[in-house]
Design an enzyme around this catalytic site. Structure first.
Site, short mmCIF file in Angstrom:
data_model
loop_
_atom_site.label_atom_id
_atom_site.label_comp_id
_atom_site.label_asym_id
_atom_site.label_seq_id
_atom_site.Cartn_x
_atom_site.Cartn_y
_atom_site.Cartn_z
N GLY A 292 5.17 2.22 0.33
CA GLY A 292 5.90 2.75 -0.81
C GLY A 292 5.26 2.42 -2.14
CB SER B 180 -0.90 0.01 1.24
OG SER B 180 -0.10 0.12 2.42
CE LYS B 181 -1.93 6.46 -3.00
NZ LYS B 181 -2.72 7.70 -3.13
NE ARG B 182 -0.03 -0.10 6.14
CZ ARG B 182 0.65 -1.08 6.72
NH1 ARG B 182 1.82 -0.82 7.29
NH2 ARG B 182 0.18 -2.31 6.74
#
Length: 466
Positions: A244, A240-242
């Site tokens: 990267g 996920s975005k957390r």
């Protein structure tokens, strides 16, 4: 056999890191075999597909150095061809019209849910007389999938994958509005593009089994399939975005080098012995599908930054200076002068040793370009209080007497001044560093004086002396 691979992203957003790795594997495989990688934009989802996303995909691939052959193909533009194949299957008895209503499909879904099984169309129109069709109803076209035996693919990563045909239903090929489904469009496009190897994420593995049935019923040779493991976060969770899961342009903007990102993505799920640093030429020579593992790879930004720092340290000086100058121009919003450009190669060796990204390198080099009066960090400003102005005045006098602004003579002068003043070198270097850079951390003070040159150094010291 000519090797032709394809990268087929959906233009619904940026080129994310998983897609970039898929493109890399397709590109390397084609390059290794002297073949071609084609680009197909799967833009049939008109509500979510955007031209901005298409542009981002093109730019991301170009930045990564993954160029494709021939013009990119729009899947949406080929809808007529997809419908033609659906009707061919209809003509040969390998597909049929289905008039099942939305209400009937909801009922099938609810029944399947109640029985604890996945939803499968029950085939109620598979052999039914079309004379029973509701008046005015518009049908879909469904594949007449085999009910006996098994469907098998020999996957070059996952091995042999088999499913009982009784477990698969008659999928829709052409919707009631005449638009093709993804399953049909992909098969037709891959066939017409002469794709020899389909290399993609293993979330498409079940799709491959369904698509294989279309190949068989059309009498077409199926491509070789290779379903590569997905990328997870460093904690093993879904990327996920957390973790990267950003677009490649985000890594470009943080100062990751394309060569470093290619190297890092290559090692996510593929290996060649214990090799970690693999340049592009070596990757092309070594890449094969046998080196792709079956387990999910883990994306770790610190490891990427560590690899990037290696590429920064080992890059040719002229190339790195050019990249750094371009980055600094972007931050400064102006062109660098000849004097400023001349400072970069002098400082590069000292600056690059601890820089993980181009952004960090540019930040470390920023003092070389700052105009007077220098922007001053809070900790640096404190170093210019008390006795500092008087110390700087004596340093200015000492340095003004130098006729040769060489690193050797600068070192002798500053050390000699510290000894004459009865000061520890740090007591002299700290206010000098603050006056010269506006910071409390920098390369060695002798190097800073040398990088800035005689006049700029004396002017900066003069701004803060008593």
């Amino acid at each position: 056999m000519s090797v032709i691979t394809r990268f087929a992203p959906s233009p619904t957003g940026f080129l994310h890191i998983g897609g970039a790795r898929t493109a890399l594997f397709n590109w390397l495989f084609a390059q290794h075999h002297g073949g071609e990688m084609l680009l197909r934009i799967e833009d049939t989802d008109r509500a979510r597909s955007t031209e901005a996303a298409v542009t981002a995909i093109h730019e991301g691939l170009h930045w990564l150095g993954l160029d494709w052959q021939s013009e990119p193909i729009s899947q949406f533009a080929r809808a007529g061809r997809h419908a033609e194949v659906a009707r061919q299957l209809l003509d040969t008895g390998n597909a049929y019209y289905c008039y099942a209503t939305p209400e009937e499909l909801v009922e099938m879904r609810e029944t399947a849910k109640a029985e604890g099984r996945s939803m499968r169309y029950d085939g109620r129109w598979r052999d039914r007389d079309l004379g029973e069709a509701p008046a005015g109803a518009v049908p879909v076209i469904r594949l007449r999938a085999p009910k006996e035996g098994v469907t098998v693919i020999q996957d070059q990563v996952q091995g042999e994958v088999t499913v009982q045909n009784s477990e698969m239903d008659d999928m829709v090929l052409l919707r009631a509005d005449g638009t093709p489904t993804y399953m049909l469009a992909v098969v037709v496009d891959d066939h017409d593009m002469s794709v020899s190897h389909v290399i993609r994420g293993n979330d498409h593995l079940t799709n491959a089994l369904r698509q294989r049935q279309i190949y068989d019923l059309m009498g077409w040779n199926a491509p070789h399939f290779a379903h590569i493991p997905l990328i997870h976060g460093a904690d093993g969770g879904k990327l996920s975005k957390r973790h990267g899961a950003l677009g490649v342009e985000a890594y470009r903007d943080m100062g990751i080098l394309p060569a470093a990102l290619r190297n890092y993505l290559l090692r996510l799920g593929w290996s060649h012995g214990d090799e970690e640093i693999i340049d592009t030429a070596q990757a092309i020579e070594w890449f094969d599908l046998e080196g792709v593992g079956k387990s999910a790879a883990r994306f770790d930004i610190p490891r990427l930054e560590s690899l990037n720092s290696h590429y920064i340290r080992t890059m040719e000086e002229a190339e790195l200076c050019q990249l750094l100058a371009a980055w600094l121009c972007q931050d400064q919003e102006r062109e660098l002068s000849d004097v400023e450009l001349a400072r970069l190669p002098l400082a590069l060796e000292a600056l690059k040793e601890r820089a993980k990204t181009l952004s960090e390198l540019a930040d470390k080099a920023g003092f070389l370009l700052d105009g007077r009066p220098l922007p001053m960090e809070e900790k640096a400003a404190k170093l210019l209080l008390g006795e500092a102005p008087a110390i700087l005045a004596r340093a200015h006098s000492c340095l003004s007497a130098l006729e040769d602004w060489s690193l050797e003579l600068l070192t002798e002068a500053i050390r000699g001044l510290a000894e004459a003043e009865g000061l520890k070198l740090g007591k002299l270097a700290q206010p000098l560093r603050a006056a010269l850079t506006g910071r409390n951390a920098s390369p060695g003070i002798f190097e800073v004086l040398y990088f800035l040159g005689r006049q700029e150094s004396l002017d900066r010291i003069g701004d803060h002396m008593a």
